[in-house]
Design an enzyme around this catalytic site. Sequence first.
Site, mmCIF file in Angstrom:
data_model
loop_
_atom_site.group_PDB
_atom_site.id
_atom_site.type_symbol
_atom_site.label_atom_id
_atom_site.label_comp_id
_atom_site.label_asym_id
_atom_site.label_seq_id
_atom_site.Cartn_x
_atom_site.Cartn_y
_atom_site.Cartn_z
ATOM 1 N N ASP A 166 -3.378 3.545 5.305
ATOM 2 C CA ASP A 166 -4.260 4.587 4.779
ATOM 3 C C ASP A 166 -3.487 5.895 4.584
ATOM 4 O O ASP A 166 -2.355 6.059 5.107
ATOM 5 C CB ASP A 166 -5.423 4.783 5.763
ATOM 6 N N ASP B 61 -13.975 4.325 -1.248
ATOM 7 C CA ASP B 61 -14.853 4.380 -0.077
ATOM 8 C C ASP B 61 -16.314 4.262 -0.497
ATOM 9 O O ASP B 61 -17.194 4.060 0.345
ATOM 10 C CB ASP B 61 -14.651 5.702 0.680
HETATM 11 C C1 DGJ Z 1 -10.487 6.110 4.760
HETATM 12 C C2 DGJ Z 1 -10.596 4.686 4.313
HETATM 13 O O1 DGJ Z 1 -10.790 4.632 2.928
HETATM 14 C C3 DGJ Z 1 -11.717 4.017 5.077
HETATM 15 O O2 DGJ Z 1 -11.900 2.714 4.614
HETATM 16 C C4 DGJ Z 1 -11.385 4.042 6.549
HETATM 17 O O3 DGJ Z 1 -10.237 3.263 6.778
HETATM 18 C C5 DGJ Z 1 -11.157 5.462 7.006
HETATM 19 N N1 DGJ Z 1 -10.196 6.146 6.190
HETATM 20 C C6 DGJ Z 1 -10.692 5.503 8.444
HETATM 21 O O4 DGJ Z 1 -10.354 6.741 8.867
#
Ligand code: DGJ
Length: 731
Positions: free
Chosen positions: A474, A544
């Site tokens: 991430d 997301d």
């Molecule tokens: C952003 C990601 O896109 C989410 O899926 C998740 O992993 C969060 N970060 C966790 O902090």
Amino acid sequence: MKHVTWAILFLTPVAIALQGSGGGAKDGQQVFRLNGGDVSYVVGINDKGQLQTVYWGKRLPDSQEFQAPKQGREVASFDMSLNTTPQEFAGWGGGLYVEPDLKITFPDGNRDLVLKYVSHTATADELDVVMKDISREVYVKVQYHMDSSTGVVRRSAEISNRTGAPLTIEQVASGTYNLPRGTDYQLHYVTGRWAAEWNLQQQPIHGGKTVLESRRGTTGAQNNPWVMIDRTGDHDQDHGDVWFAALGWSGSWQIAVEQDPAKETRVTGGPNAFDSSYYLKNGETFQTPYFYGGFSSNGTGGASRLLHRFEVDSLLPHAPHPKLRPVLYNSWEATTFNVDEAGQMALAEKAAGIGIERFVMDDGWFGERVNDHAGLGDWYVNSKKFPHGLKPLIDKVHSLKMDFGLWVEPEMVNPDSDLYRKHPDWVLNFTNRPRTEGRNQLVLNLARPDVHDYVLGFLDKLLNENDIAFLKWDYNRNWSEPGWPAVPVEQQKNVYVDFIRNYYDILQKLRQKHPGVEIESCSGGGGRVDLGVMHLTDEVWTSDNTDAYDRLFLQEGFSYAYTPAVMMAWVTDSPTWVNQRSLSLEYRFLSSMQGSLGIGANLNKWTPEDFTTAQKMVAAYKTVRQTVQQGDLYRLMSPREGEQTVTESVSRDGKQAAVFAFLHSSTQMYPFPRLYLRGLDENAMYELHSVAGKVNEDTPVKATGAYWMHHGVDLALRGDFQGAMFTLERQ
Ligand code: DGJ
């Protein structure tokens, strides 16, 4: 290599005169032709020794000869011929006002760079043309590689400094693609932001310049480094000439689409020059990222199918046989930071029961991570949450016949962390200036060798010590105060490039050391998706935003540039946190099943009926997974154009088609418009199997491909947010 021919046509006597330090092709004009798939790409050396586009479009017969190019005409004293000559790689100098491919400042203050042909080498599928400045020992090797089956061209350039002194690259592109002269072009691109990526935009190309870019240090969600250009009014999903270009670079980038004074369209792509430069010492070379370009005469749908094929067959880490994406479960939306051994084990048991193949524990397992204020940088297992380490959970997951994946965010640090307390100088910063936080975190300067080694070291250790099959990598903010005070001032702006080079280097080394481990590129959703990172990762997190209706739009935009083979799509809870929209579980599955399926719901809240639905849908997905992920995608109805969305994927071997249909809202009792399938064999028989929703009662079970494509299929969908899925199996 099949379908690749290089014909080097010497149309005038070859007299490549290398003139002392100046160099150049004085009288010798040459044409180099590259064929791949259904595409011909032809360049030549013009009467000024410049490298110029001759033709890029539908493949022409090998017998077709091309005239050597001539420099463009001076429009007036205000626009010398440099600005009307469609150069493939133009140095900034000699009165160039259109977008340059290379701009240099020399230590003596000279900033003039005029590149002329020196030599070339050609193999079956590659061409390198060496250019040189007219007086200084600056060499540029303009590099081409043609993909034999899709005709996708890969451009790059290698800049060599042999001047005896350092120089500063102020701006550099991988190259310029020039379209045939014309004024009827239309540009397609995507815009977005967090949780709203992949919005398709289109606009006519008029005089002037459209710049798509990221100044953020990484790819970004606001624009994506991909463009598609069609001839206005002359294209649809299946017809018309379409060109596309996409950059393989995960740092700040720029693609400029410019109509020049002769109304020619130029597409120049490379690292973004904003606030960036590269200090190149004597004897060093600078290799640009790859800039890919392609052409299809089969409309925008044909262009994206071609790009998908290229990605699956030639670009992904295991190309031409990338592994199918396992159906995964991810804990994030269920437990956020509140992960612990018992809770994750309970979720794993439930996930296994519905056919999940990979269990991924997301954020919250390390350091003092109880929320997003602390812990990033401290990559040891949180002993309160996992008193016995990760092994018991991983063993449990394995005993349930799933493999185990883990979330990491390697380039980031919370100021509230041991790492930051120990190494406050490791982050991007300007001395004595504020350090602006985003999500309470700062960006580690990966360009620093010690930071590179730290990140590679902890990831390697994590993978050595735990049986981990998958990393979700991430990256949850963009840059601010992008300083690198530890190196001499003149090298500080190298950070934009060196950071990304080290990022790629770490990915490469991890893959070498742990060849079985798969990696997802995530940046708070789809903020780091490009052809550079795609070469080193197995999948990407699309967004997301997991609202299954919003996803229809996002996934369509995504699919213009990127293959469903990497497009992760989770089924999450309803009503979604995104829009508070309530959608049936079946609808949510159908939306996600158009990509690489995952589940991100809180299984602790599911009813027995939900588990039954999920088992059925996961099983159905596995029967079409190969077709959806690696087949040919046809967009039958776009969510942007009406109340319906329909996609159809046809397997490469033509044996199966999978159709997903969505009705957003019924109005005035109108029935669902008839679907006309595509990509089938007219004469073969296909049997229809309904998975969800209903086809009209008068639909035959078996019919020819011609029937399904020309007579079509009626769906019995009524209401709001209804979905259907059926397959056609060739008999
Ligand atoms: C952003 C990601 O896109 C989410 O899926 C998740 O992993 C969060 N970060 C966790 O902090």
